[in-house]
Design a protein around this motif. Sequence first.
Motif, PDB file in Angstrom:
ATOM      1  N   PRO A 146       9.527  99.764   4.152  1.00  0.00           N
ATOM      2  CA  PRO A 146       9.111 100.173   2.990  1.00  0.00           C
ATOM      3  C   PRO A 146       9.668 101.428   2.612  1.00  0.00           C
ATOM      4  CG  PRO A 146       7.312 100.018   4.528  1.00  0.00           C
ATOM      5  CD  PRO A 146       8.861  99.598   5.081  1.00  0.00           C
ATOM      6  N   ARG A 185       4.216 100.234  -1.189  1.00  0.00           N
ATOM      7  CA  ARG A 185       5.291  99.269  -0.755  1.00  0.00           C
ATOM      8  C   ARG A 185       5.880  98.218  -1.755  1.00  0.00           C
ATOM      9  NH1 ARG A 185       1.682  98.901   3.880  1.00  0.00           N
ATOM     10  NH2 ARG A 185       0.716  96.670   2.910  1.00  0.00           N
ATOM     11  N   TRP A 228      11.291  98.551  -1.299  1.00  0.00           N
ATOM     12  CA  TRP A 228      11.714  98.497  -0.027  1.00  0.00           C
ATOM     13  C   TRP A 228      13.181  98.896   0.116  1.00  0.00           C
ATOM     14  CZ3 TRP A 228       9.451  95.881   4.658  1.00  0.00           C
ATOM     15  CH2 TRP A 228       7.940  95.798   4.482  1.00  0.00           C
TER      16      TRP A 228
END
Length: 406
Positions: free
Chosen positions: A90, A95, A98
Motif C-alpha cells: 500500500p 490503502r 497501491w
Amino acid sequence: MTDSQIPASPLEIRPLQYRDLEVVEALAAKSCEADPNLCSLTLGRQLQQVRRWYGLLKFLSLFPNPRQHFFSAYVAEQNQRVSGMVQVSPFNSTRSTWRVDRIMVEEATEDTPISPLETGNQLLRHCFETIIEARTWLLEVNVNHEKALAVYRQNGFQPLAQLTYWAIAPEQLQALAEREPNLANLLPISNADAKLLCQLDTVSMPPLLRQVFDRHINDFKHSIFDKVGTYLDKWTGRAQLVQGYVFEPQRKAAIGYFRVEGCKDGTRPHQARVTVHPAYTWLYAELFAHMARVVQELPPQSLQLVSADYQPEREEYLEKFGAERIEHSLLMSRSVWHKIREAKPLEALQLSEMLQGLQPRRTPVPTRISWFNSALSAQRDRATQPESNNGSGKKESSQKPPKSQA
C-alpha cells in the motif's frame, strides 16, 4: 498425441510461502545479472527479515496493523516450479493507492513453457482482482527496461512523471559543507507536525500526482514500529536517520523538509529526500549545505536523491555544482476506474433500439398523488365559476320559508 500437441499446464498464482524464499532469491540474482538496474539492496534485506521472522510476519498479516503488508508477494507456479514473483504494497495509509514494488519473471523453459510476458500479465491481473480496495496502482520502472515497460503498458499503466536519480560525490559534499547554511527556523520532526508536512507535500506537486498519491495527515505520522526500527538501526550502528523541516512563522506553514539516512559502516551510499515549497526555491542551497554537514560525520560515501521533471529548480541546482545522473526512471499509474471503449459508440444507438420491450403490460393504477392532483383541479374549476352571493357572503335560498298558520 505427440509432445508438441500436449497443451501447456495452466499457470497457478498463489501467495508467497516460506519454501519459495530460496527460489525467489535465485530469481532475483538472475534478474540482477541480466539487468543491473533491477538490483536492489532493499529486496535482499527484506528477504532476510522474512526468512528470520516469517512466523511473526504471517501472524501480523492476519489483522490490520502497520506491518500487515510488510512483504505482500504472489508467485506464479508452472509444473510445481516457481517462474515469477510480484511484490506489492500500500502506498498510503487509507490503502486507496497501491504500488507494484517489483516484478521478476523467469525465461521460458521446458518446465515453464508459458512466455514471460504472459506470466507477468497474469501476475498483475491477479493483484488487480485480489486487492479490491485499491482504486489506483502506481509503479516505477527504468526507462531502459523494455520488457517491463511492455508488460505495464499492456495492463493499462500510463506515464505520470519522469524521475532522475542523482549522486553527489564525497568531494562535492565536502565543498558544500564549507558553507554555513542560513536555517533559522529549522525544527525537528514529530507527529504533531504531520499536518504541516502534509500541506507542504500537497502544494509541492501537480494536481494529477496529488490525486494519484492521495496522501493524508496519517501518512506523515510515525508509528511505534517505525520508531523502534529507527532506534535499532542506530543502536546496531547500521544507519543514522536525521530529518527536519523549515517553519515559516508568518504563514504558519512548513516551506522545506529534508531526510538523510546515512550509512555508518560505509557499505552503501547515503540516501536523502528533499521537499521544498515552489515559492521558496532558494532553500535548496541551504538544505543541501546542511545535509552535507550531516554526512561529514559519517564514512565518506556519495549522497543519492531523486528529482522529478516537475521540479526544474532542483535539477538546475544539482547540475550547477556537477552532480552525476545515475538513473532515469518512469513513474506510471493505472486507475481501476479506467474508461473501457464501448463495442458500439453511444451516438449510434437508436432510441427504439434502446427501449425494446419497454411497453406497458396493464392499465396504470391511479395513486394518491394523481388523486390529489385531480382534486386540486376540480377545486380550481369551481372557484372560477360565477356565483350569486349576498352581502353577508351566504347564498340566497330560491324558496321562501312557509308562513306560519294562525
